[in-house]
Each structure stands twice: as structure tokens, then as C-alpha cells.
Design a protein around this motif. Sequence first.
Motif, PDB file in Angstrom:
ATOM      1  N   VAL A 260      54.077  30.987  38.322  1.00 28.84           N
ATOM      2  CA  VAL A 260      54.045  32.449  38.215  1.00 28.84           C
ATOM      3  C   VAL A 260      52.600  32.895  38.346  1.00 28.84           C
ATOM      4  CG1 VAL A 260      54.580  34.441  36.760  1.00 28.84           C
ATOM      5  CG2 VAL A 260      56.065  32.402  36.713  1.00 28.84           C
ATOM      6  N   VAL A 261      52.339  33.792  39.303  1.00 22.30           N
ATOM      7  CA  VAL A 261      50.958  34.209  39.573  1.00 22.30           C
ATOM      8  C   VAL A 261      50.788  35.706  39.365  1.00 22.30           C
ATOM      9  CG1 VAL A 261      50.468  32.310  41.147  1.00 22.30           C
ATOM     10  CG2 VAL A 261      51.447  34.413  42.062  1.00 22.30           C
ATOM     11  N   VAL A 262      49.592  36.083  38.904  1.00 21.82           N
ATOM     12  CA  VAL A 262      49.220  37.488  38.747  1.00 21.82           C
ATOM     13  C   VAL A 262      47.833  37.687  39.348  1.00 21.82           C
ATOM     14  CG1 VAL A 262      50.644  37.903  36.705  1.00 21.82           C
ATOM     15  CG2 VAL A 262      48.295  37.077  36.425  1.00 21.82           C
ATOM     16  N   ASN A 263      47.446  38.943  39.446  1.00 25.49           N
ATOM     17  CA  ASN A 263      46.137  39.287  39.975  1.00 25.49           C
ATOM     18  C   ASN A 263      45.020  38.794  39.046  1.00 25.49           C
ATOM     19  OD1 ASN A 263      43.785  41.495  40.203  1.00 25.49           O
ATOM     20  ND2 ASN A 263      44.896  41.445  42.153  1.00 25.49           N
ATOM     21  N   ASN A 264      43.887  38.466  39.616  1.00 36.67           N
ATOM     22  CA  ASN A 264      42.768  37.953  38.813  1.00 36.67           C
ATOM     23  C   ASN A 264      42.233  38.979  37.814  1.00 36.67           C
ATOM     24  OD1 ASN A 264      42.813  35.431  39.998  1.00 36.67           O
ATOM     25  ND2 ASN A 264      41.251  35.918  41.529  1.00 36.67           N
ATOM     26  N   ASP A 265      42.503  40.254  38.045  1.00 37.79           N
ATOM     27  CA  ASP A 265      42.038  41.299  37.116  1.00 37.79           C
ATOM     28  C   ASP A 265      43.073  41.642  36.051  1.00 37.79           C
ATOM     29  OD1 ASP A 265      39.580  41.564  38.400  1.00 37.79           O
ATOM     30  OD2 ASP A 265      40.364  43.000  39.848  1.00 37.79           O
ATOM     31  N   ALA A 266      44.211  40.973  36.064  1.00 33.10           N
ATOM     32  CA  ALA A 266      45.257  41.232  35.066  1.00 33.10           C
ATOM     33  C   ALA A 266      44.884  40.520  33.777  1.00 33.10           C
ATOM     34  CB  ALA A 266      46.607  40.761  35.594  1.00 33.10           C
ATOM     35  N   ASP A 267      44.171  41.238  32.894  1.00 30.53           N
ATOM     36  CA  ASP A 267      43.617  40.599  31.698  1.00 30.53           C
ATOM     37  C   ASP A 267      44.417  40.870  30.425  1.00 30.53           C
ATOM     38  OD1 ASP A 267      43.099  43.262  31.379  1.00 30.53           O
ATOM     39  OD2 ASP A 267      40.916  43.070  31.261  1.00 30.53           O
ATOM     40  N   TRP A 268      45.617  41.445  30.556  1.00 28.61           N
ATOM     41  CA  TRP A 268      46.366  41.836  29.363  1.00 28.61           C
ATOM     42  C   TRP A 268      47.255  40.713  28.821  1.00 28.61           C
ATOM     43  CZ3 TRP A 268      46.800  44.146  34.151  1.00 28.61           C
ATOM     44  CH2 TRP A 268      47.957  43.867  34.899  1.00 28.61           C
TER      45      TRP A 268
ATOM     46  N   ILE B 103      51.104  35.379  47.888  1.00 28.65           N
ATOM     47  CA  ILE B 103      49.714  35.256  47.447  1.00 28.65           C
ATOM     48  C   ILE B 103      48.935  36.509  47.821  1.00 28.65           C
ATOM     49  CG2 ILE B 103      47.543  34.016  47.797  1.00 28.65           C
ATOM     50  CD1 ILE B 103      49.422  32.409  46.088  1.00 28.65           C
ATOM     51  N   ASN B 104      49.061  36.967  49.051  1.00 30.81           N
ATOM     52  CA  ASN B 104      48.312  38.144  49.508  1.00 30.81           C
ATOM     53  C   ASN B 104      48.696  39.385  48.721  1.00 30.81           C
ATOM     54  OD1 ASN B 104      46.941  36.690  51.466  1.00 30.81           O
ATOM     55  ND2 ASN B 104      48.402  37.168  53.091  1.00 30.81           N
ATOM     56  N   GLY B 105      50.003  39.568  48.488  1.00 30.59           N
ATOM     57  CA  GLY B 105      50.459  40.745  47.757  1.00 30.59           C
ATOM     58  C   GLY B 105      49.907  40.782  46.343  1.00 30.59           C
ATOM     59  N   VAL B 106      49.957  39.655  45.653  1.00 36.36           N
ATOM     60  CA  VAL B 106      49.463  39.594  44.276  1.00 36.36           C
ATOM     61  C   VAL B 106      47.942  39.717  44.239  1.00 36.36           C
ATOM     62  CG1 VAL B 106      49.274  38.124  42.233  1.00 36.36           C
ATOM     63  CG2 VAL B 106      51.452  38.274  43.454  1.00 36.36           C
ATOM     64  N   ALA B 107      47.266  39.080  45.192  1.00 40.45           N
ATOM     65  CA  ALA B 107      45.801  39.118  45.213  1.00 40.45           C
ATOM     66  C   ALA B 107      45.270  40.526  45.462  1.00 40.45           C
ATOM     67  CB  ALA B 107      45.268  38.175  46.290  1.00 40.45           C
ATOM     68  N   ASN B 108      46.065  41.357  46.119  1.00 38.34           N
ATOM     69  CA  ASN B 108      45.603  42.693  46.494  1.00 38.34           C
ATOM     70  C   ASN B 108      46.102  43.803  45.581  1.00 38.34           C
ATOM     71  OD1 ASN B 108      44.078  41.895  48.781  1.00 38.34           O
ATOM     72  ND2 ASN B 108      45.957  41.701  49.984  1.00 38.34           N
ATOM     73  N   SER B 109      46.790  43.466  44.507  1.00 43.56           N
ATOM     74  CA  SER B 109      47.302  44.489  43.594  1.00 43.56           C
ATOM     75  C   SER B 109      47.107  44.053  42.153  1.00 43.56           C
ATOM     76  CB  SER B 109      48.787  44.749  43.848  1.00 43.56           C
ATOM     77  OG  SER B 109      49.299  45.607  42.852  1.00 43.56           O
ATOM     78  N   GLU B 110      46.370  44.829  41.392  1.00 43.40           N
ATOM     79  CA  GLU B 110      46.051  44.475  40.008  1.00 43.40           C
ATOM     80  C   GLU B 110      47.296  44.345  39.149  1.00 43.40           C
ATOM     81  OE1 GLU B 110      43.438  46.203  36.218  1.00 43.40           O
ATOM     82  OE2 GLU B 110      43.266  47.113  38.216  1.00 43.40           O
ATOM     83  N   TYR B 111      48.357  45.079  39.483  1.00 44.08           N
ATOM     84  CA  TYR B 111      49.544  45.127  38.626  1.00 44.08           C
ATOM     85  C   TYR B 111      50.722  44.355  39.218  1.00 44.08           C
ATOM     86  CZ  TYR B 111      46.640  48.607  36.437  1.00 44.08           C
ATOM     87  OH  TYR B 111      45.575  49.238  35.825  1.00 44.08           O
ATOM     88  N   ALA B 112      50.419  43.367  40.040  1.00 45.71           N
ATOM     89  CA  ALA B 112      51.466  42.582  40.696  1.00 45.71           C
ATOM     90  C   ALA B 112      51.743  41.273  39.966  1.00 45.71           C
ATOM     91  CB  ALA B 112      51.066  42.283  42.139  1.00 45.71           C
ATOM     92  N   ILE B 113      52.945  40.745  40.205  1.00 47.40           N
ATOM     93  CA  ILE B 113      53.344  39.436  39.702  1.00 47.40           C
ATOM     94  C   ILE B 113      54.241  38.810  40.754  1.00 47.40           C
ATOM     95  CG2 ILE B 113      55.365  40.334  38.458  1.00 47.40           C
ATOM     96  CD1 ILE B 113      54.844  38.192  36.292  1.00 47.40           C
TER      97      ILE B 113
ATOM     98  N   VAL C 127      44.301  34.062  43.024  1.00 48.56           N
ATOM     99  CA  VAL C 127      45.267  34.555  42.035  1.00 48.56           C
ATOM    100  C   VAL C 127      45.159  33.710  40.775  1.00 48.56           C
ATOM    101  CG1 VAL C 127      46.900  35.481  43.739  1.00 48.56           C
ATOM    102  CG2 VAL C 127      47.106  33.096  42.980  1.00 48.56           C
ATOM    103  N   THR C 128      45.769  34.200  39.694  1.00 51.55           N
ATOM    104  CA  THR C 128      45.759  33.500  38.410  1.00 51.55           C
ATOM    105  C   THR C 128      47.167  33.005  38.094  1.00 51.55           C
ATOM    106  OG1 THR C 128      43.931  34.815  37.537  1.00 51.55           O
ATOM    107  CG2 THR C 128      45.387  33.759  35.922  1.00 51.55           C
TER     108      THR C 128
END
Length: 242
Positions: A40-48, A125-135, A150-151
Motif C-alpha cells: 500500500v503506497v501513499v504520497n511522500n508528503d502524506a504525514d498524517w 505509482i505516478n498517480g500517487v506520486a503526483n497527489s498528496e492525498y492519494a493512496i 512513494v511511501t
Amino acid sequence: TGDTDFNNASRPITEQEQEQCSGNDVTPVELKVATDAVTVVVNNDADWFGEDDCITVEQLGEIWSAESKPTTWSDVNADWPDEEIQLYGPTDASGTFDYFKETVIGEDVDHRTDYQSTEQDNQIINGVANSEYAIGYLGFAYYSENTDRVTALGIDNGDGCVKPSLDTASSGEYQPLSRPLFTYPAQSALAEDHIAEFARFWLEHSTDEEIVANEVGYVPNTDEEKQENLDKLESAIEAASE
């Protein structure tokens, strides 16, 4: 339908598919070739998600369930952002989709359909990497090629957070998203020497860490698994030749 000598699969064959094979005079031979960790991957800025970058199986199931169908992160956890969840994942033709639905969402609950579905893991990968609120979710091999973009979230299945890795998938710690990978030769095709030899070659190298782990990104078979599947293969080759 009998058109191929081998079919690869990221989940076990279903009873319905077995019946379809039988109706077409195909006897599939199940051979385990590796183990994967659905990631399961999220954006690198998803810090919550906290310092551990962790999510529970229940939260993950709620996000992807067609019944709960949350629209914002705060719908899942009040401490998370009041921002729209953007979802990326495989199509319903994918074994990854089937496995995720069964183990995370549940067999009796539908997977939501309002997400960006694709058969191309790089698009996830591209979709998640380009959107802070993606999973999104996909096989570990594709994440391992993009660890800087991605994270990967750790999964809490009730015993604490476990990150996806070759080690945790191999040990069985990464639950419930560790899964076996298969190839299914048609038994009749194994009567041809070059097809039987290819199947042997594949299984002989299924324990090769350099190929399976380092080059591809999967967990190799153990020596015991390799021998068990070679024995099964040899029995099928013998039956095909009768």
C-alpha cells in the motif's frame, strides 16, 4: 480456453476457473514460484499516518469498501485531513485486485469502483506520486523500483505495524498481504519436451536470490518448496506422456 501452455497468476485458481478448464479439456498444474508482498503506497508528503507510516487493516478495508465508501481522509479518522481521498489500483481483472478484496475488504463486500483503475502499475505509482492525498496498492516489485517516489505504509493486523519487505513477507509477519505467486502449465502441454524443460528450469531457479529477489523483487521459494513443486511437476509430466 486451452490457448496457452502456461498462465501466470498472483492468486490461486478459483473453482469456477477450474470448471472452465475442465470444460475445455485443460488440466492446470499449480506450481508456486515465489512470494509477494502486496504494498500500500501513499504520497511522500502524506504525514498524517504517524512516525511509523502505519494503517490498520480495518482502516484500509473501510477506504476501499463499496459499502463505507469514505470520500475524505477525515471520514476514516477524524485526526486525518479533511481532504478528498484519491484512489489508484489494479483493475478487477487483476489477481492483485482479487487478493486484496478477499483479504482486506472481505469476500462478501464489494470493492469500490470509483477509483483510477489500471493494468499498468507505473500509472499507480505516478498517480500517487503526483497527489498528496492519494493512496494505491500494487505488487512489491513495482514499489521496490520506486522507493524514492512513494511511501509504503506499514500494516497493523492487530499485532503492531509491519512494513512490507522481502524479509517480512518471507517470515509471514506481513499479514494479511503476503501472497504466493503461481504459474499454471496445462498438463497436456508438458508432453512437449521444450515446455517440460522450461517448467523445470523455472522451478530450479525459483530459489535463486539474485534473480528472484534482487532482479525481480519477490521472495524466492525455499529449498523445500522448490522440491515439492518439482515433484508435482514431474508427476504431471509423466501423466502427460502416458
